[in-house]
Design a protein around this motif. Structure first.
Motif, PDB file in Angstrom:
ATOM      1  N   CYS A  94       0.847  -1.192   0.000  1.00  0.00           N
ATOM      2  CA  CYS A  94       0.000   0.000   0.000  1.00  0.00           C
ATOM      3  C   CYS A  94       0.887   1.249   0.000  1.00  0.00           C
ATOM      4  CB  CYS A  94      -0.904  -0.005   1.227  1.00  0.00           C
ATOM      5  SG  CYS A  94      -2.018   1.407   1.345  1.00  0.00           S
ATOM      6  N   PRO A  95       0.632   2.215  -0.900  1.00  0.00           N
ATOM      7  CA  PRO A  95       1.513   3.375  -0.997  1.00  0.00           C
ATOM      8  C   PRO A  95       1.356   4.387   0.124  1.00  0.00           C
ATOM      9  CG  PRO A  95      -0.306   3.610  -2.546  1.00  0.00           C
ATOM     10  CD  PRO A  95      -0.422   2.235  -1.952  1.00  0.00           C
ATOM     11  N   MET A  96       0.254   4.322   0.891  1.00  0.00           N
ATOM     12  CA  MET A  96       0.079   5.367   1.898  1.00  0.00           C
ATOM     13  C   MET A  96      -0.666   4.878   3.128  1.00  0.00           C
ATOM     14  SD  MET A  96      -1.472   9.227   1.493  1.00  0.00           S
ATOM     15  CE  MET A  96      -0.095   9.690   0.444  1.00  0.00           C
ATOM     16  N   LEU A  97      -1.961   4.582   3.024  1.00  0.00           N
ATOM     17  CA  LEU A  97      -2.812   4.412   4.197  1.00  0.00           C
ATOM     18  C   LEU A  97      -2.399   3.263   5.097  1.00  0.00           C
ATOM     19  CD1 LEU A  97      -6.450   5.194   3.017  1.00  0.00           C
ATOM     20  CD2 LEU A  97      -5.094   6.397   4.718  1.00  0.00           C
ATOM     21  N   CYS A  98      -2.049   2.131   4.528  1.00  0.00           N
ATOM     22  CA  CYS A  98      -1.711   0.972   5.368  1.00  0.00           C
ATOM     23  C   CYS A  98      -0.466   1.244   6.208  1.00  0.00           C
ATOM     24  CB  CYS A  98      -1.516  -0.273   4.514  1.00  0.00           C
ATOM     25  SG  CYS A  98      -3.015  -0.786   3.643  1.00  0.00           S
ATOM     26  N   GLY A  99       0.500   1.944   5.615  1.00  0.00           N
ATOM     27  CA  GLY A  99       1.678   2.323   6.384  1.00  0.00           C
ATOM     28  C   GLY A  99       1.327   3.256   7.523  1.00  0.00           C
ATOM     29  N   GLU A 100       0.366   4.166   7.267  1.00  0.00           N
ATOM     30  CA  GLU A 100      -0.083   5.073   8.321  1.00  0.00           C
ATOM     31  C   GLU A 100      -0.782   4.308   9.441  1.00  0.00           C
ATOM     32  OE1 GLU A 100       0.467   8.356   8.612  1.00  0.00           O
ATOM     33  OE2 GLU A 100       1.733   8.203   6.834  1.00  0.00           O
ATOM     34  N   VAL A 101      -1.602   3.334   9.074  1.00  0.00           N
ATOM     35  CA  VAL A 101      -2.308   2.524  10.072  1.00  0.00           C
ATOM     36  C   VAL A 101      -1.307   1.765  10.936  1.00  0.00           C
ATOM     37  CG1 VAL A 101      -3.832   0.535  10.397  1.00  0.00           C
ATOM     38  CG2 VAL A 101      -4.438   2.308   8.741  1.00  0.00           C
ATOM     39  N   LEU A 102      -0.331   1.103  10.309  1.00  0.00           N
ATOM     40  CA  LEU A 102       0.659   0.340  11.060  1.00  0.00           C
ATOM     41  C   LEU A 102       1.520   1.248  11.934  1.00  0.00           C
ATOM     42  CD1 LEU A 102       1.731  -2.266   8.356  1.00  0.00           C
ATOM     43  CD2 LEU A 102       0.735  -2.794  10.588  1.00  0.00           C
ATOM     44  N   SER A 103       1.885   2.403  11.407  1.00  0.00           N
ATOM     45  CA  SER A 103       2.694   3.339  12.197  1.00  0.00           C
ATOM     46  C   SER A 103       1.923   3.853  13.402  1.00  0.00           C
ATOM     47  CB  SER A 103       3.145   4.512  11.318  1.00  0.00           C
ATOM     48  OG  SER A 103       4.039   4.076  10.314  1.00  0.00           O
ATOM     49  N   ALA A 104       0.638   4.181  13.185  1.00  0.00           N
ATOM     50  CA  ALA A 104      -0.187   4.676  14.291  1.00  0.00           C
ATOM     51  C   ALA A 104      -0.388   3.589  15.339  1.00  0.00           C
ATOM     52  CB  ALA A 104      -1.539   5.149  13.757  1.00  0.00           C
ATOM     53  N   LEU A 105      -0.611   2.359  14.877  1.00  0.00           N
ATOM     54  CA  LEU A 105      -0.785   1.249  15.816  1.00  0.00           C
ATOM     55  C   LEU A 105       0.484   1.032  16.625  1.00  0.00           C
ATOM     56  CD1 LEU A 105      -2.292  -1.168  16.980  1.00  0.00           C
ATOM     57  CD2 LEU A 105      -1.561  -2.499  14.978  1.00  0.00           C
ATOM     58  N   GLU A 106       1.628   1.002  15.956  1.00  0.00           N
ATOM     59  CA  GLU A 106       2.897   0.785  16.669  1.00  0.00           C
ATOM     60  C   GLU A 106       3.165   1.902  17.670  1.00  0.00           C
ATOM     61  OE1 GLU A 106       6.845   1.457  17.762  1.00  0.00           O
ATOM     62  OE2 GLU A 106       5.957   2.654  16.155  1.00  0.00           O
ATOM     63  N   SER A 107       2.853   3.141  17.291  1.00  0.00           N
ATOM     64  CA  SER A 107       3.057   4.267  18.199  1.00  0.00           C
ATOM     65  C   SER A 107       2.205   4.119  19.456  1.00  0.00           C
ATOM     66  CB  SER A 107       2.728   5.580  17.493  1.00  0.00           C
ATOM     67  OG  SER A 107       3.627   5.828  16.436  1.00  0.00           O
ATOM     68  N   LYS A 140       7.340  -7.104   8.982  1.00  0.00           N
ATOM     69  CA  LYS A 140       7.455  -7.449  10.400  1.00  0.00           C
ATOM     70  C   LYS A 140       8.770  -6.930  10.970  1.00  0.00           C
ATOM     71  CE  LYS A 140       7.316 -11.286  13.667  1.00  0.00           C
ATOM     72  NZ  LYS A 140       6.835 -12.668  13.924  1.00  0.00           N
ATOM     73  N   ALA A 141       9.860  -7.135  10.245  1.00  0.00           N
ATOM     74  CA  ALA A 141      11.164  -6.673  10.727  1.00  0.00           C
ATOM     75  C   ALA A 141      11.160  -5.159  10.930  1.00  0.00           C
ATOM     76  CB  ALA A 141      12.254  -7.079   9.736  1.00  0.00           C
ATOM     77  N   GLU A 142      10.521  -4.444  10.016  1.00  0.00           N
ATOM     78  CA  GLU A 142      10.468  -2.981  10.118  1.00  0.00           C
ATOM     79  C   GLU A 142       9.758  -2.530  11.385  1.00  0.00           C
ATOM     80  OE1 GLU A 142       8.206   0.749   7.829  1.00  0.00           O
ATOM     81  OE2 GLU A 142       8.390  -1.205   6.830  1.00  0.00           O
ATOM     82  N   PHE A 143       8.606  -3.139  11.678  1.00  0.00           N
ATOM     83  CA  PHE A 143       7.815  -2.639  12.804  1.00  0.00           C
ATOM     84  C   PHE A 143       8.270  -3.227  14.141  1.00  0.00           C
ATOM     85  CE2 PHE A 143       5.244  -1.132   9.349  1.00  0.00           C
ATOM     86  CZ  PHE A 143       4.841   0.112   9.833  1.00  0.00           C
ATOM     87  N   LEU A 144       8.866  -4.399  14.128  1.00  0.00           N
ATOM     88  CA  LEU A 144       9.451  -4.899  15.370  1.00  0.00           C
ATOM     89  C   LEU A 144      10.651  -4.050  15.784  1.00  0.00           C
ATOM     90  CD1 LEU A 144       9.365  -8.797  15.095  1.00  0.00           C
ATOM     91  CD2 LEU A 144       7.847  -7.301  16.389  1.00  0.00           C
ATOM     92  N   LYS A 145      11.414  -3.579  14.805  1.00  0.00           N
ATOM     93  CA  LYS A 145      12.551  -2.707  15.113  1.00  0.00           C
ATOM     94  C   LYS A 145      12.061  -1.413  15.729  1.00  0.00           C
ATOM     95  CE  LYS A 145      16.611  -0.538  13.016  1.00  0.00           C
ATOM     96  NZ  LYS A 145      17.373  -0.334  11.748  1.00  0.00           N
ATOM     97  N   PRO A 150      11.444  -6.832  23.783  1.00  0.00           N
ATOM     98  CA  PRO A 150      11.750  -8.263  23.661  1.00  0.00           C
ATOM     99  C   PRO A 150      10.480  -9.097  23.719  1.00  0.00           C
ATOM    100  CG  PRO A 150      12.337  -7.429  25.843  1.00  0.00           C
ATOM    101  CD  PRO A 150      11.994  -6.231  25.013  1.00  0.00           C
ATOM    102  N   GLY A 151      10.479 -10.181  22.955  1.00  0.00           N
ATOM    103  CA  GLY A 151       9.337 -11.094  22.961  1.00  0.00           C
ATOM    104  C   GLY A 151       8.238 -10.734  21.986  1.00  0.00           C
ATOM    105  N   GLY A 155       4.581 -12.529  19.358  1.00  0.00           N
ATOM    106  CA  GLY A 155       3.190 -12.116  19.519  1.00  0.00           C
ATOM    107  C   GLY A 155       2.628 -11.266  18.403  1.00  0.00           C
ATOM    108  N   TRP A 156       3.514 -10.729  17.530  1.00  0.00           N
ATOM    109  CA  TRP A 156       3.030  -9.906  16.413  1.00  0.00           C
ATOM    110  C   TRP A 156       3.249 -10.703  15.127  1.00  0.00           C
ATOM    111  CZ3 TRP A 156       3.956  -3.914  16.143  1.00  0.00           C
ATOM    112  CH2 TRP A 156       3.123  -3.364  15.151  1.00  0.00           C
TER     113      TRP A 156
END
Length: 287
Positions: A94-107, A140-145, A150-151, A155-156
């Motif tokens: 996804c060029p925009m929205l999905c990245g925003e959703v994942l970033s907001a969730l991770e934050s 996954k690697a991007e957002f786990l970083k 740890p752990g 779970g994700w």
């Protein structure tokens, strides 16, 4: 601007417009019960099948087949029966929205004292059947970083799957999206969904900002109070989840009840102290 660039720009604008349509609170004309977007009859042709339809308390099918980020075949039931979960439906290219959703969730998750993989799990599922476990691995690697706890890897989970599993999952979740063959992109809603440990839909949170306080209370409620503290139980007594807004709001009557109880308790303690001090002054002096 080239013709190709213009087409891509139109696709991105369509995606943004779809998110604005479906992430607003369910109020005003045209809102139907359980729907968080205007009826299809009043939407633009390219967005007729885009929206969120609430299916609260309904079961996510446990038998659906997907692959995890390592390519290992799994069924959704492999994640059920343990902890409350957050389900979010995206596509990795996804060029925009999905990245925003994942970033907001991770934050939001980074603010929570609860840890992914300990108190709750996250299921991130691609609704594009063309996407691969290798794409899921990179995401996954991007957002786990970013998350950095740890752990969390246990779970994700980042999943991909065939069209039939995607169709069954999105239908059960009430997640409506539409593919645009001209741009190769999807118009889709933006939301995350809290599930009970058994995989039943507990709550929806809309848009691309998720209040950590609401997420915490939602996870506690979905777990049937198996996680959280006594203070959280007091908050849940005073606050109620409103499915039309996807937020918690205060129940004024309960807040007043607790305030009155606290006042009575404080007065009782104060009177007890006064009586004890008074009785001490009245005692005859020792000879």
């Amino acid at each position: 601007m080239s013709k190709k660039a213009l087409v891509n720009s139109k696709g991105i604008l369509t995606t943004i417009f779809a998110a604005l349509l479906v992430s607003a609170p369910a109020s005003g004309q045209g809102m139907t019960k359980g729907m968080m977007s205007p009826p299809a009859s009043v939407r633009p042709p390219g967005l007729k099948n885009v929206g969120i339809e609430q299916h609260l308390d309904e079961q996510i099918p446990p038998h659906l087949n997907f692959s995890d980020e390592s390519g290992r075949p799994i069924r959704l039931r492999d994640y059920f029966g343990k902890k409350p979960m957050i389900l979010n439906l995206v596509y990795y290219n996804c060029p925009m929205l999905c990245g925003e959703v994942l970033s907001a969730l991770e934050s939001s998750l980074r603010v929570l004292k609860f840890d992914v993989g300990k108190e709750f799990d996250v299921l991130t599922v691609s609704f594009d059947p063309r996407e691969t476990p290798d794409m899921a691995t990179k995401k996954k690697a991007e957002f786990l970083k970013r998350y950095g706890r740890p752990g969390a890897a246990e779970g994700w989970h980042f999943l991909t799957g065939p069209q039939e599993s995607i169709d069954a999952l999105t239908k059960a979740a009430g997640f409506q999206y539409q593919y645009d063959p001209k741009t190769g992109q999807f118009a889709h809603a933006t939301a995350i969904i809290v599930l009970t440990p058994e995989g039943k839909i507990a709550q929806y949170y809309y848009g691309v900002e998720y209040a950590p306080k609401d997420l915490r209370l939602g996870l506690i409620q979905a777990s049937e109070n198996k996680i959280g503290t006594l203070a959280d139980q007091v908050l849940l007594y005073c606050y109620h989840y409103d499915p039309t807004t996807g937020k918690y709001g205060a129940i004024i009557s309960r807040v007043l009840q607790l305030s009155a109880l606290a006042t009575i308790l404080a007065l009782g303690i104060f009177m007890a102290v006064l009586i004890r001090l008074g009785s001490g002054h009245n005692e005859p002096a020792a000879r």
